[in-house]
Write a protein that holds these residues in place. Structure first.
Motif, PDB file in Angstrom:
ATOM      1  N   TRP A 139       3.001  17.172  -5.019  1.00 56.11           N
ATOM      2  CA  TRP A 139       2.548  16.090  -4.380  1.00 56.11           C
ATOM      3  C   TRP A 139       2.766  16.068  -2.612  1.00 56.11           C
ATOM      4  O   TRP A 139       1.792  15.608  -1.982  1.00 56.11           O
ATOM      5  CB  TRP A 139       3.223  14.779  -4.923  1.00 56.11           C
ATOM      6  CG  TRP A 139       2.977  13.561  -4.114  1.00 56.11           C
ATOM      7  CD1 TRP A 139       1.848  12.576  -4.174  1.00 56.11           C
ATOM      8  CD2 TRP A 139       3.700  12.725  -3.414  1.00 56.11           C
ATOM      9  NE1 TRP A 139       1.955  11.628  -3.411  1.00 56.11           N
ATOM     10  CE2 TRP A 139       3.225  11.610  -3.123  1.00 56.11           C
ATOM     11  CE3 TRP A 139       5.010  13.025  -2.992  1.00 56.11           C
ATOM     12  CZ2 TRP A 139       3.645  10.715  -1.996  1.00 56.11           C
ATOM     13  CZ3 TRP A 139       5.722  12.008  -2.170  1.00 56.11           C
ATOM     14  CH2 TRP A 139       5.151  10.682  -1.719  1.00 56.11           C
ATOM     15  N   GLU A 160       0.909  -1.401  -0.089  1.00 53.10           N
ATOM     16  CA  GLU A 160       0.095   0.033   0.129  1.00 53.10           C
ATOM     17  C   GLU A 160       0.945   1.088   0.026  1.00 53.10           C
ATOM     18  O   GLU A 160       0.654   2.105  -1.089  1.00 53.10           O
ATOM     19  CB  GLU A 160      -0.884   0.046   1.242  1.00 53.10           C
ATOM     20  CG  GLU A 160      -2.080  -0.626   1.127  1.00 53.10           C
ATOM     21  CD  GLU A 160      -3.058  -0.500   2.537  1.00 53.10           C
ATOM     22  OE1 GLU A 160      -3.915  -1.553   2.456  1.00 53.10           O
ATOM     23  OE2 GLU A 160      -2.475  -0.270   3.250  1.00 53.10           O
ATOM     24  N   GLY A 163       3.486   2.918   9.314  1.00 55.71           N
ATOM     25  CA  GLY A 163       2.636   2.304  10.386  1.00 55.71           C
ATOM     26  C   GLY A 163       1.436   2.988  10.776  1.00 55.71           C
ATOM     27  O   GLY A 163       0.679   2.875  11.662  1.00 55.71           O
ATOM     28  N   ASP A 164       1.050   3.493   9.647  1.00 56.18           N
ATOM     29  CA  ASP A 164      -0.291   4.525   9.817  1.00 56.18           C
ATOM     30  C   ASP A 164      -0.345   5.459  10.978  1.00 56.18           C
ATOM     31  O   ASP A 164      -1.182   5.468  11.855  1.00 56.18           O
ATOM     32  CB  ASP A 164      -1.554   3.582   9.623  1.00 56.18           C
ATOM     33  CG  ASP A 164      -2.680   4.266   9.408  1.00 56.18           C
ATOM     34  OD1 ASP A 164      -2.724   5.422   8.910  1.00 56.18           O
ATOM     35  OD2 ASP A 164      -3.950   3.740   9.872  1.00 56.18           O
ATOM     36  N   LEU A 168       4.913   6.666   6.375  1.00 52.49           N
ATOM     37  CA  LEU A 168       3.731   6.168   6.554  1.00 52.49           C
ATOM     38  C   LEU A 168       3.239   4.605   6.649  1.00 52.49           C
ATOM     39  O   LEU A 168       2.089   4.427   7.032  1.00 52.49           O
ATOM     40  CB  LEU A 168       2.791   6.474   5.080  1.00 52.49           C
ATOM     41  CG  LEU A 168       2.917   7.986   4.710  1.00 52.49           C
ATOM     42  CD1 LEU A 168       2.392   8.083   3.294  1.00 52.49           C
ATOM     43  CD2 LEU A 168       2.184   8.702   5.723  1.00 52.49           C
ATOM     44  N   LYS A 184      -1.210  18.229   3.605  1.00 50.93           N
ATOM     45  CA  LYS A 184      -2.545  18.686   3.793  1.00 50.93           C
ATOM     46  C   LYS A 184      -3.492  17.750   4.206  1.00 50.93           C
ATOM     47  O   LYS A 184      -4.190  17.747   5.291  1.00 50.93           O
ATOM     48  CB  LYS A 184      -2.792  19.918   2.962  1.00 50.93           C
ATOM     49  CG  LYS A 184      -2.088  20.816   3.082  1.00 50.93           C
ATOM     50  CD  LYS A 184      -2.301  21.950   2.002  1.00 50.93           C
ATOM     51  CE  LYS A 184      -1.466  23.256   2.009  1.00 50.93           C
ATOM     52  NZ  LYS A 184      -1.545  24.009   0.599  1.00 50.93           N
ATOM     53  N   SER A 185      -3.412  16.642   3.451  1.00 46.78           N
ATOM     54  CA  SER A 185      -4.403  15.497   3.703  1.00 46.78           C
ATOM     55  C   SER A 185      -4.175  14.841   5.113  1.00 46.78           C
ATOM     56  O   SER A 185      -5.193  14.523   5.794  1.00 46.78           O
ATOM     57  CB  SER A 185      -4.058  14.527   2.443  1.00 46.78           C
ATOM     58  OG  SER A 185      -4.317  14.862   1.319  1.00 46.78           O
ATOM     59  N   LEU A 186      -2.826  14.824   5.297  1.00 48.12           N
ATOM     60  CA  LEU A 186      -2.573  14.015   6.549  1.00 48.12           C
ATOM     61  C   LEU A 186      -3.116  14.878   7.556  1.00 48.12           C
ATOM     62  O   LEU A 186      -3.554  14.257   8.670  1.00 48.12           O
ATOM     63  CB  LEU A 186      -0.942  13.693   6.632  1.00 48.12           C
ATOM     64  CG  LEU A 186      -0.414  12.723   5.868  1.00 48.12           C
ATOM     65  CD1 LEU A 186       1.363  12.835   5.821  1.00 48.12           C
ATOM     66  CD2 LEU A 186      -0.946  11.234   6.109  1.00 48.12           C
ATOM     67  N   THR A 200       0.243  18.518  -0.979  1.00 48.96           N
ATOM     68  CA  THR A 200      -1.121  17.757  -0.984  1.00 48.96           C
ATOM     69  C   THR A 200      -1.156  16.837   0.047  1.00 48.96           C
ATOM     70  O   THR A 200      -2.073  16.910   0.782  1.00 48.96           O
ATOM     71  CB  THR A 200      -1.472  17.247  -2.207  1.00 48.96           C
ATOM     72  OG1 THR A 200      -1.111  18.099  -3.387  1.00 48.96           O
ATOM     73  CG2 THR A 200      -2.798  17.108  -2.466  1.00 48.96           C
ATOM     74  N   LEU A 201      -0.078  15.907   0.167  1.00 50.74           N
ATOM     75  CA  LEU A 201       0.175  14.658   1.051  1.00 50.74           C
ATOM     76  C   LEU A 201       0.076  15.341   2.482  1.00 50.74           C
ATOM     77  O   LEU A 201      -0.791  14.830   3.500  1.00 50.74           O
ATOM     78  CB  LEU A 201       1.204  14.031   0.629  1.00 50.74           C
ATOM     79  CG  LEU A 201       1.446  13.070   1.762  1.00 50.74           C
ATOM     80  CD1 LEU A 201       0.343  11.711   1.480  1.00 50.74           C
ATOM     81  CD2 LEU A 201       2.842  12.316   1.770  1.00 50.74           C
ATOM     82  N   VAL A 236       1.156   4.517  -2.351  1.00 51.78           N
ATOM     83  CA  VAL A 236       1.037   5.812  -2.163  1.00 51.78           C
ATOM     84  C   VAL A 236       2.162   6.802  -2.408  1.00 51.78           C
ATOM     85  O   VAL A 236       2.068   7.768  -3.101  1.00 51.78           O
ATOM     86  CB  VAL A 236       0.775   5.897  -0.486  1.00 51.78           C
ATOM     87  CG1 VAL A 236       0.652   7.343  -0.041  1.00 51.78           C
ATOM     88  CG2 VAL A 236      -0.594   5.409  -0.264  1.00 51.78           C
ATOM     89  N   LEU A 239      -2.381  -3.420  13.233  1.00 57.02           N
ATOM     90  CA  LEU A 239      -0.756  -3.236  13.821  1.00 57.02           C
ATOM     91  C   LEU A 239      -0.817  -3.711  15.238  1.00 57.02           C
ATOM     92  O   LEU A 239      -1.504  -3.443  16.056  1.00 57.02           O
ATOM     93  CB  LEU A 239      -0.435  -1.761  13.945  1.00 57.02           C
ATOM     94  CG  LEU A 239      -0.353  -1.169  12.459  1.00 57.02           C
ATOM     95  CD1 LEU A 239      -0.039   0.361  12.601  1.00 57.02           C
ATOM     96  CD2 LEU A 239       1.024  -1.685  12.102  1.00 57.02           C
ATOM     97  N   ILE A 251      -4.485  13.448  -1.117  1.00 60.47           N
ATOM     98  CA  ILE A 251      -4.041  12.024  -1.295  1.00 60.47           C
ATOM     99  C   ILE A 251      -4.413  11.071  -0.426  1.00 60.47           C
ATOM    100  O   ILE A 251      -4.500  11.248   0.822  1.00 60.47           O
ATOM    101  CB  ILE A 251      -2.528  12.058  -1.391  1.00 60.47           C
ATOM    102  CG1 ILE A 251      -2.088  13.112  -2.696  1.00 60.47           C
ATOM    103  CG2 ILE A 251      -1.956  10.586  -1.471  1.00 60.47           C
ATOM    104  CD1 ILE A 251      -0.647  13.281  -2.629  1.00 60.47           C
ATOM    105  N   MET A 261     -10.240  20.714  -1.847  1.00 59.40           N
ATOM    106  CA  MET A 261      -8.761  20.196  -1.921  1.00 59.40           C
ATOM    107  C   MET A 261      -8.644  18.744  -2.393  1.00 59.40           C
ATOM    108  O   MET A 261      -9.396  18.029  -1.956  1.00 59.40           O
ATOM    109  CB  MET A 261      -8.240  20.349  -0.467  1.00 59.40           C
ATOM    110  CG  MET A 261      -6.866  20.085  -0.592  1.00 59.40           C
ATOM    111  SD  MET A 261      -6.036  20.297   1.018  1.00 59.40           S
ATOM    112  CE  MET A 261      -6.488  18.779   1.856  1.00 59.40           C
ATOM    113  N   ALA A 310      -5.315  16.987   7.665  1.00 61.10           N
ATOM    114  CA  ALA A 310      -6.862  17.062   7.629  1.00 61.10           C
ATOM    115  C   ALA A 310      -7.516  15.691   8.164  1.00 61.10           C
ATOM    116  O   ALA A 310      -8.587  15.662   8.602  1.00 61.10           O
ATOM    117  CB  ALA A 310      -7.212  17.128   6.112  1.00 61.10           C
ATOM    118  N   GLU A 311      -6.716  14.597   8.202  1.00 64.93           N
ATOM    119  CA  GLU A 311      -7.159  13.469   8.864  1.00 64.93           C
ATOM    120  C   GLU A 311      -6.924  13.436  10.110  1.00 64.93           C
ATOM    121  O   GLU A 311      -7.312  12.506  11.059  1.00 64.93           O
ATOM    122  CB  GLU A 311      -6.575  12.186   8.308  1.00 64.93           C
ATOM    123  CG  GLU A 311      -6.786  11.843   6.741  1.00 64.93           C
ATOM    124  CD  GLU A 311      -5.630  10.886   6.142  1.00 64.93           C
ATOM    125  OE1 GLU A 311      -5.812  10.615   4.944  1.00 64.93           O
ATOM    126  OE2 GLU A 311      -4.824  10.201   6.923  1.00 64.93           O
TER     127      GLU A 311
END
Lengths: 314, 272
Positions: free
Chosen positions: A165, A110, A144-145, A142, A171-173, A168-169, A114, B13, B4, B1, A175-176
């Motif tokens: 990239w 995975e 171990g999430d 990434l 900001k996504s991280l 964006t990555l 990514v 885990l 990803i 936005m 945002a989660e």
């Protein structure tokens, strides 16, 4: 959440990090900014327990990093140099790290996808370009999430597509709801990526503020003035809160006075002004202004003045 | 936005386990070319030199006089390859540790296992098991091949002869501990060149220095040198001064154990 309290690291007589206190909150991208050699990487190594602080402490989600039972699940990190054996393939590098905590092979696949490493995953890392190496570093982070992501200079060596990239990555991280700490020595990059800034110089905290606030407080207006009688004008402008510095083409850079006021003073004393230009200091200049005294490797001697001037003109 | 999507790995885990670290070290060991080169080299040297030397003896046997025949040691001749094999195994032991430091991999390793010490134990265990299996197999093959070559001379030995099986298996043990000595010294020095110099300085050069000591001192120290102590288990009739096979091997293990203990202290205390 990363919390550093009075974090200090000394190497012999040299202090790399001095009494650093800050916290990095989840949900936003926090930029960790400072000139080269300012202690960013040392601080990151201390967060991960790779270097032991001389005094003070740093915790991740309330505990020392080493005290977490599933460390890769807590923090995923990419540190400065490529922390990879060049003789191993990207896949096997990730597989070896994954094995420690029983992360399954499917997760390795995975993160390879990514990070966009599918085509080169089975090749030896020694042949990777700088950008591929950065992508592998990010895939490792990434794996171990993790709830917290720490990246040291992730855009170094990436092409424009790669940089976009990463932005964006990150900001996504965030945002989660993850905690994201990204170091850089480029203010312009951080202005685009980060919402919050921690700025250090020579191991000391210089600023800890939202990007917008930092820009407002740090960016000071400069007025460029050119005149045959620049020296006389400079003397007339002098006063508390006003700084006059030599500018390009024999002109002067005035900080702390509005252009209207400078024009009036010139007119009152009959000084002809050839050019009067208000200029907003760029973010980069603001950063340089803030960290000037804190730069580890100052140019000295013959080229120092020229370098300073170029920095101003840029 | 346009985000990803990072697939979540929730619920899949576990925590860091020693078993996991052992598996991780196994993946690391088997995915490097240097592992194959050094281990294949060690096995080839063991078998190849054993066959070479025994063949030369078998070839010259008819022309040898009684004294020469009496001085022939069929076991030692078939195991002569250990001289080269110990170089390869010692270097590999050093590399599995120093490679982590020279490449920066150690930071990734210790980020995954912040407790640190289990990494050293797992690394040593995986290395020891792999090396022991392969070197024991190589010593056996060299012995069986060598004795078959010597059959025509009538002096060939069998594993049933006194002390022979112990010595052949002992060679596998000796080589394994040489490698562990390398693992320990590399853990202390974190540098391949320095650690390799130390391993072979101690094994090969130190005996030469001790020979130059006054006789009484030299004789007192000699049996306890790592090389002499370690070889006691891999030979039959190691000489009047030598320790008994297992006492010698225990002394040799103490040296390697001390190096590993020092490596553990350094690993725990020093910044990575």
């Amino acid at each position: 959440m990363i919390e550093a309290r009075s974090l200090t690291k000394r190497y012999g007589a040299k202090t790399a990090v001095a009494d650093l206190t800050f916290s990095v909150r989840p949900g936003v991208v926090t930029g960790f900014l400072g000139p080269n050699g300012s202690g960013k990487s040392t601080t990151m190594r201390m967060i991960l327990g790779l270097d032991a602080p001389s005094s003070g402490c740093v915790t991740v989600n309330g505990k020392r990093y080493a005290a977490h039972a599933a460390p890769l699940r807590e923090v995923g990190a990419m540190l400065e140099a490529r922390a990879v054996h060049p003789g191993r393939s990207a896949f096997h590098h990730l597989l070896a790290l994954a094995a420690t905590t029983g992360i399954p092979r499917s997760r390795v696949e995975e993160v390879i996808d990514v990070a966009g490493l599918r085509k080169v995953a089975r090749k030896r890392v020694g042949g990777f370009s700088l950008g591929m190496g950065q992508r592998l570093g990010i895939a490792t982070a990434l794996l171990g999430d993790p709830a917290t992501v720490i990246l040291d200079e992730p855009v170094n060596g990436l092409d424009p597509e790669g940089i976009l990239w990463i932005r964006t990555l990150l900001k996504s991280l965030a945002a989660e709801g993850r905690t994201v700490l990204v170091s850089s020595h480029l203010m312009s990059e951080m202005a685009l990526t980060a919402e919050h800034l921690i700025v250090i110089g020579r191991g000391r905290l210089i600023a800890d503020a939202p990007v917008a606030e930092f820009t407002r407080s740090a960016a000071r207006d400069v007025v460029f003035v050119r005149s045959a009688e620049a020296a006389r004008l400079a003397a007339l402008l002098a006063g508390p809160g006003v700084a006059v510095a030599p500018g390009e083409r024999g002109g002067i850079d005035v900080t702390g006075l509005a252009s209207e006021r400078i024009g009036r003073i010139a007119a009152e004393h009959g000084i002809a002004v050839a050019e009067l230009t208000p200029r907003q200091a760029s973010l980069e200049e603001a950063f340089m202004e803030l960290t000037r005294d804190a730069v580890e490797y100052q140019p000295t001697g013959r080229y120092a003045a020229g370098a300073a001037q170029e920095g101003r003109a840029a | 936005m346009s985000g990803i999507a990072v697939p979540a790995a929730a619920g899949r885990l576990g925590q860091v386990t020693f078993r996991g670290i052992v598996r991780s070290e196994w993946v690391k060991l088997r995915t490097l070319r240097s592992t194959f080169l050094t281990l294949a080299g060690a096995m080839a040297a063991m078998v190849g030199f054993g066959l070479l030397v025994t063949s030369m003896t078998a070839h010259r046997w008819s022309g040898m006089d009684e004294a020469q025949r009496a001085a022939t040691n069929p076991l030692a001749q078939s195991q002569i390859g250990f001289f080269i094999a110990q170089l390869a195994v010692g270097v590999l032991g050093v590399l599995v540790v120093s490679g982590e430091y020279s490449t920066g991999m150690i930071r990734a390793t210790l980020s995954a296992v912040p407790d640190r010490l289990p990494v050293l134990w797992a690394k040593s265990a995986v290395f020891a098991v792999v090396t022991w299996l392969l070197m024991t197999a190589a010593a056996l093959a060299a012995f069986l091949g060598g004795q078959a070559v010597l059959r025509s001379t009538g002096v060939g030995l069998s594993l049933g002869d006194p002390g022979v099986a112990r010595a052949v298996l002992g060679n596998g043990l000796y080589l394994t501990v040489v490698g562990l000595f390398g693992v320990g010294l590399a853990g202390v020095l974190r540098n391949a060149a320095g650690a390799i110099a130390c391993v072979f300085g101690v094994l090969l050069v130190l005996p030469e220095l001790v020979k130059a000591f006054p006789k009484s001192l030299s004789e007192a120290v000699w049996p306890y040198l790592p090389s002499t102590a370690g070889r006691a288990v891999a030979t039959v009739d190691a000489g009047p001064m030598a320790l008994s096979p297992w006492a010698g091997f225990a002394v040799f293990c103490l040296y390697a154990g001390a190096a590993l203990a020092a490596a553990a202290v350094v690993l725990k205390r020093r910044d990575a």
